[in-house]
Design an enzyme around this catalytic site. Sequence first.
Site, short mmCIF file in Angstrom:
data_model
loop_
_atom_site.label_atom_id
_atom_site.label_comp_id
_atom_site.label_asym_id
_atom_site.label_seq_id
_atom_site.Cartn_x
_atom_site.Cartn_y
_atom_site.Cartn_z
N GLY A 39 0.80 -1.24 0.00
CA GLY A 39 0.00 0.00 0.00
C GLY A 39 0.82 1.27 0.00
O GLY A 39 0.28 2.36 -0.25
N GLY A 115 13.91 -4.38 -3.66
CA GLY A 115 14.12 -4.77 -5.05
C GLY A 115 15.21 -3.93 -5.69
O GLY A 115 15.17 -2.70 -5.59
N GLY A 271 7.32 19.83 1.49
CA GLY A 271 7.37 19.09 0.22
C GLY A 271 7.94 17.70 0.42
O GLY A 271 8.40 17.34 1.51
N HIS A 444 -32.57 17.88 -6.45
CA HIS A 444 -32.81 18.94 -5.47
C HIS A 444 -33.31 18.30 -4.19
O HIS A 444 -34.18 17.42 -4.25
CB HIS A 444 -33.85 19.92 -6.01
CG HIS A 444 -34.21 20.97 -5.00
ND1 HIS A 444 -33.37 22.02 -4.69
CD2 HIS A 444 -35.31 21.12 -4.20
CE1 HIS A 444 -33.95 22.77 -3.77
NE2 HIS A 444 -35.11 22.25 -3.45
P1 NAI Z 1 3.76 21.20 -0.61
O1 NAI Z 1 4.79 21.25 -1.66
O2 NAI Z 1 2.34 20.99 -0.97
O3 NAI Z 1 3.81 22.54 0.27
C1 NAI Z 1 4.99 22.95 0.93
C2 NAI Z 1 4.88 24.39 1.33
O4 NAI Z 1 6.02 24.68 2.14
C3 NAI Z 1 4.93 25.36 0.15
O5 NAI Z 1 3.85 26.27 0.26
C4 NAI Z 1 6.29 26.05 0.31
O6 NAI Z 1 6.26 27.41 -0.11
C5 NAI Z 1 6.50 25.97 1.81
N1 NAI Z 1 7.91 26.05 2.22
C6 NAI Z 1 8.97 25.43 1.65
N2 NAI Z 1 10.10 25.72 2.33
C7 NAI Z 1 9.75 26.52 3.37
C8 NAI Z 1 10.46 27.14 4.43
N3 NAI Z 1 11.77 26.99 4.58
N4 NAI Z 1 9.77 27.90 5.32
C9 NAI Z 1 8.42 28.07 5.18
N5 NAI Z 1 7.71 27.50 4.20
C10 NAI Z 1 8.34 26.73 3.30
O7 NAI Z 1 4.28 20.08 0.39
P2 NAI Z 1 3.60 19.14 1.46
O8 NAI Z 1 2.41 19.76 2.08
O9 NAI Z 1 4.72 18.72 2.34
O10 NAI Z 1 3.10 17.93 0.59
C11 NAI Z 1 4.03 17.13 -0.13
C12 NAI Z 1 3.40 16.48 -1.33
O11 NAI Z 1 2.44 15.54 -0.93
C13 NAI Z 1 2.71 17.47 -2.24
O12 NAI Z 1 2.99 17.15 -3.57
C14 NAI Z 1 1.25 17.28 -1.94
O13 NAI Z 1 0.44 17.57 -3.05
C15 NAI Z 1 1.19 15.81 -1.56
N6 NAI Z 1 0.11 15.60 -0.62
C16 NAI Z 1 -1.17 15.64 -1.07
C17 NAI Z 1 -2.21 15.52 -0.21
C18 NAI Z 1 -3.58 15.60 -0.74
O14 NAI Z 1 -3.77 15.43 -1.94
N7 NAI Z 1 -4.57 15.88 0.06
C19 NAI Z 1 -2.04 15.34 1.22
C20 NAI Z 1 -0.65 15.32 1.59
C21 NAI Z 1 0.35 15.45 0.70
#
Ligand code: NAI
Length: 468
Positions: A39, A115, A271, A444
């Site tokens: 998973g 792997g 990120g 509705h």
């Molecule tokens: P993210 O890339 O979505 O957001 C990270 C944020 O941190 C950005 O706004 C950036 O400007 C900020 N940032 C970076 N360095 C910084 C610093 N030194 N100080 C302050 N702010 C800073 O990353 P996140 O939330 O960790 O998610 C990682 C990945 O996982 C993303 O691609 C996200 O789309 C995915 N994800 C998706 C979810 C969903 O679809 N609901 C849930 C959790 C994760």
Amino acid sequence: MEKFDVVIIGSGPGGYVAAIRAGQLGLKTAIVEKDKELGGTCLNIGCIPSKALLTSSDHFSFAQKEAGKHGIVIDQVTVDLNKMLQRKDKVVKTLTGGVRALMKTNKVTTLEGIGTITAPGKVSVKSSKGETQEVEAKHIIIATGSVPMELPFAKFDGQTIVSSTEALSFTEAPARLLVIGAGAIGLELGSVWSRLGSEVTVLEFLPRIALGFDLELANLLQRALTGQGMTFHLETKVSALKIENGHATATASKGGEELTFEADKVLVSVGRRPFSEGVGADKIGVEFDEKKRIKVDAHYRTNVEGVYAIGDVIAGPMLAHKAEEEGIACIETIAGKSGHVNYNVIPGIIYTNPELAGVGLTEDQAKEQGIEVRIGKFPFRANGRALANEDAEGMVKFVAEAKTDRILGAHILQHAASELIAEAASVMEFGGSSEDLGRTCHSHPTLSEAVKEAALAVEKRALHIVNR
Ligand code: NAI
């Protein structure tokens, strides 16, 4: 040495869905997983456990703050965190067990261990017991996903400086939680612990939260979360993090001013980075891009014959459903069919309350691309079902191409936005227009009527709107 048509390395949503499709198409398939459960991140330490906690904490918040509005009197509401975490673990176990059953149903062989591609067509699997097994494969798919990114000055210690993994299992709500990064992870897990009693402060480098989503709706979400008790500092760059006696002090700069923040736990959610360590891709000459993502062509083929890659380990949004679509397309190509993914229609969701969802272009992105667009908006406060639900925060917004009326983007802020966005995605996949959606009969009273109304609003003919 056992021979397979396809060997997939990694059993996250990309890998295991590819394995199911391969099984359906009659390919002799094996899936390799280094962790105990199948998973990947999504099921074990990502999407699923976070949604379990988001739902539980949302119910708690409802009982505390909303039930009274419905005339439901609850005198004392308390949290049994242990039970909440146990429920989350049970949900995860059910689903990971389900993936195992799906592998059996589709006659996919599961190989436990790390792997490594030793040569094109050859994979060695080293189990946790140290035993090595070699297998042959006509096609090898790398689906090894991603891991949380660290800040150079704030390495994860698993106790005070944590990633999403640990923040899904705090045994008590930290008194003060500092969240670095206002993306999906920071906002979702920040919401969970804020609802469960933590004082949550979010520091974000950019002048906005939820980058990639519609700016107007992201600003409304920030206002809603602030109303729920979370504190935001935007344009704030964290430069140092000191740990003393299990407590953290962060130093940050905001508009030339130096700020310090005290916290009991720090969630670093800045990120994720692609993960392919140990797979041996570099050793067999697979090319990577400047962000250490595996380079692939439109059919997920790397530069090494018979080696493919899908999901977070290649370019594009790091989303489970994007990986799934790539897995299916990759297998269909291998099987001689014409698999493809429409990257213009990949929804993205942040599961806060209200939820923020978007698919396709935002208004700003369309403008940047020089596309003339018309916008249709409809607020949930004018939707009967939303009012009956006492859930009238947010709106629907459509971005339609001015010349053709084709829907290029849809954006929704609402408690149920994650479900509502699917309708817009379907219409977009069929190349539909705002008129197509506006002329479709919607039940509705439903929240989905607001989606229809926003489509009608593109032509300035929404029905239930005063002061148009
Ligand atoms: P993210 O890339 O979505 O957001 C990270 C944020 O941190 C950005 O706004 C950036 O400007 C900020 N940032 C970076 N360095 C910084 C610093 N030194 N100080 C302050 N702010 C800073 O990353 P996140 O939330 O960790 O998610 C990682 C990945 O996982 C993303 O691609 C996200 O789309 C995915 N994800 C998706 C979810 C969903 O679809 N609901 C849930 C959790 C994760």
